[in-house]
Scaffold this active site. Structure first.
Site, PDB file in Angstrom:
ATOM      1  CG  ASP A 218      -1.929  -1.032   1.300  1.00 58.34           C
ATOM      2  OD1 ASP A 218      -1.923  -1.905   0.427  1.00 58.34           O
ATOM      3  OD2 ASP A 218      -2.752  -0.988   2.236  1.00 58.34           O
ATOM      4  CG  ASP A 219       0.374   3.783   2.439  1.00 58.38           C
ATOM      5  OD1 ASP A 219      -0.800   3.476   2.148  1.00 58.38           O
ATOM      6  OD2 ASP A 219       0.776   3.955   3.597  1.00 58.38           O
ATOM      7  CG  HIS A 269      -4.226   2.771  -0.406  1.00 61.92           C
ATOM      8  ND1 HIS A 269      -5.003   1.942   0.372  1.00 61.92           N
ATOM      9  CD2 HIS A 269      -3.292   3.292   0.451  1.00 61.92           C
ATOM     10  CE1 HIS A 269      -4.564   1.974   1.633  1.00 61.92           C
ATOM     11  NE2 HIS A 269      -3.529   2.796   1.698  1.00 61.92           N
ATOM     12  CG  HIS A 273      -3.398   7.166   2.764  1.00 61.98           C
ATOM     13  ND1 HIS A 273      -3.753   7.078   4.092  1.00 61.98           N
ATOM     14  CD2 HIS A 273      -2.897   5.950   2.447  1.00 61.98           C
ATOM     15  CE1 HIS A 273      -3.449   5.875   4.561  1.00 61.98           C
ATOM     16  NE2 HIS A 273      -2.930   5.166   3.575  1.00 61.98           N
ATOM     17  CG  HIS A 363       2.443   0.153   4.263  1.00 64.28           C
ATOM     18  ND1 HIS A 363       2.300  -0.792   5.249  1.00 64.28           N
ATOM     19  CD2 HIS A 363       1.242   0.782   4.156  1.00 64.28           C
ATOM     20  CE1 HIS A 363       1.062  -0.722   5.746  1.00 64.28           C
ATOM     21  NE2 HIS A 363       0.403   0.225   5.097  1.00 64.28           N
TER      22      HIS A 363
HETATM   23 ZN    ZN Z   1      -2.432   3.165   3.441  1.00 63.34          ZN
END
Ligand code: ZN
Length: 417
Positions: A218-219, A269, A273, A363
């Site tokens: 993620d991210d 995502h 965020h 991440h």
């Molecule tokens: Zn995240």
């Protein structure tokens, strides 16, 4: 990379078509083309766009279609007819219409009869028209003896093979909704348009009888970390899913294209965020639709899955996700890599508990996570796990539905709403 390849291909198709029709057609007459528009559940009728170019945008699914013939030769009769199929409602004929920005024929299923269950009012308004699942289009009145009509739909994350002259395009009854359409007309005897190249060519196939897990990141993307993880995946013949923050996509376009080239899955995502449970309907559409568009622009693939930031979802946000055609992907192993930033702890968090069907949360913005991936990816492969994408895992373990959330796909096909 891929986007450019596709653009070149479309340009080649279009050029070939114009050239061949120009050479075969009457002097001074424009070649016949098919124009079309899609009605998106989120934003209404698309702009008329260029004839023969894909009608695909970053959010929502199609609930209606319009077609018209352009530059029909004067001496010919005939026209175009089509049908659309919305899940459970059967085939519906396209009807002549002078309304809207494009004259021609359009088809749109009636709103579904109330089922007694009241949805969120605003989400209901958004998703009140049922999604299209298949279409067929054909020429009439003599045109069909001289011309071929080709068309294809974007469904379940990719373009399906071209259909022609009344064949069904689209998968019915599987909960796959049409996100886009492309069509073209050419004289009989010309080469049919090419299907998409098989992107996963050369990558190992999934063996459903062997254990599999989905690594998720993620991210990102963040090239300095993401590209290292991609290199480790490449070395082990594994794949992963990247849930990307939309505002990072354009600056890391090469990494996104590399994901696609390696058969990895591109996921959503949100754009900034944001916790979707705190967003209005419109903000959710912007955050999610904007990311889908950014990824589509970067690599030509429309994300089909979302990981809600913070893992935060509720009934209202799931209802909106359903109207956008996206399932929410949670996780079963939380490495907490973002918190401790310690590669060894990340490795242990996975290896100490991993089992068939797990979804692992990491991440791809921390160098320590790339360090962990350097150990984890070969170690898991060594243990006999196939490293697959979330959608691959789901495909062999009971599937996913829009508006539902999933945290693992056990061999017993356990799913949760
Ligand atoms: Zn995240």
């Amino acid at each position: 990379m891929m986007k450019k390849k596709r653009q070149r291909k479309y340009a080649a198709i279009l050029f070939g078509l114009l050239f061949s029709l120009a050479m075969g057609g009457k002097a001074g007459q424009e070649p016949m083309m098919i124009g079309y528009q899609g009605k998106f559940n989120t934003s209404g009728w698309s702009g008329s766009g260029n004839a023969h170019a894909p009608c695909l945008q970053g959010e929502g699914y199609l609930t209606g279609m319009r077609f018209q013939l352009m530059n029909r030769p004067d001496e010919t009769e005939g026209g175009i007819e089509f049908q659309v199929n919305a899940g459970g409602l059967g085939w519906i004929d396209g009807k002549s219409s002078e309304s809207g920005t494009m004259a021609g024929q359009e088809a749109q299923p009636e709103k579904e009869a109330a089922s007694g269950q009241e949805a969120q009012p605003d989400a209901a308004a958004l998703g009140e028209e049922p999604p299209l699942e298949a279409v067929r289009i054909w020429l009439t009145g003599g045109l069909e003896t001289e011309y071929d009509l080709y068309y294809r739909v974007y469904q379940n994350g990719g373009w399906l093979p071209w259909s022609s002259n009344g064949q069904e395009a689209g998968v019915l009854g599987q909960g796959f909704w049409i996100n886009g359409i492309q069509a073209l007309i050419q004289r009989k005897g010309l080469e049919p348009p090419e299907d998409e190249e098989e992107e996963e060519e050369g990558l190992p196939q999934v063996d459903p009888s062997r254990p599999m897990i989905a690594l998720t990141f993620d991210d990102g993307p963040r090239a300095s970390v993401t590209d290292r993880i991609l290199a480790y995946l490449r070395e082990s013949g594994g794949r992963a899913t990247f849930f990307m923050v939309g505002n990072r996509v354009a600056a890391n376009e090469n990494s996104v294209n590399q994901m696609v080239a390696q058969g990895c899955q591109v996921g959503n995502h949100t754009f900034d965020h944001q916790y979707i449970t705190r967003l209005s309907l419109e903000e959710m559409q912007q955050q999610i639709g904007g990311t889908n568009q950014a990824v589509l622009d970067a690599c030509g693939i429309l994300p089909m899955v979302i990981r809600p930031p913070g893992g935060k979802v509720d009934e209202a946000s799931l209802t909106v996700l359903e109207t956008m055609g996206m399932p929410a992907v949670m996780w079963s192993i939380d490495t907490r890599d973002w918190q401790h930033r310690d590669a060894q702890m990340t490795v242990e968090a996975v290896l100490s508990q991993v089992k068939d069907g797990d979804i692992v949360l990491m991440h791809d913005i921390y160098p320590s996570t790339a360090d962990a991936a350097a150990v984890l990816i070969p170690a898991l492969t060594e243990r006999g796990y196939q490293l697959v994408t979330v959608s691959e895992l789901a495909m062999y373990r009971g599937g996913m539905l829009p508006g539902h959330k999933y945290s693992r796909f056990s061999p017993a096909k356990a799913v949760q709403k």
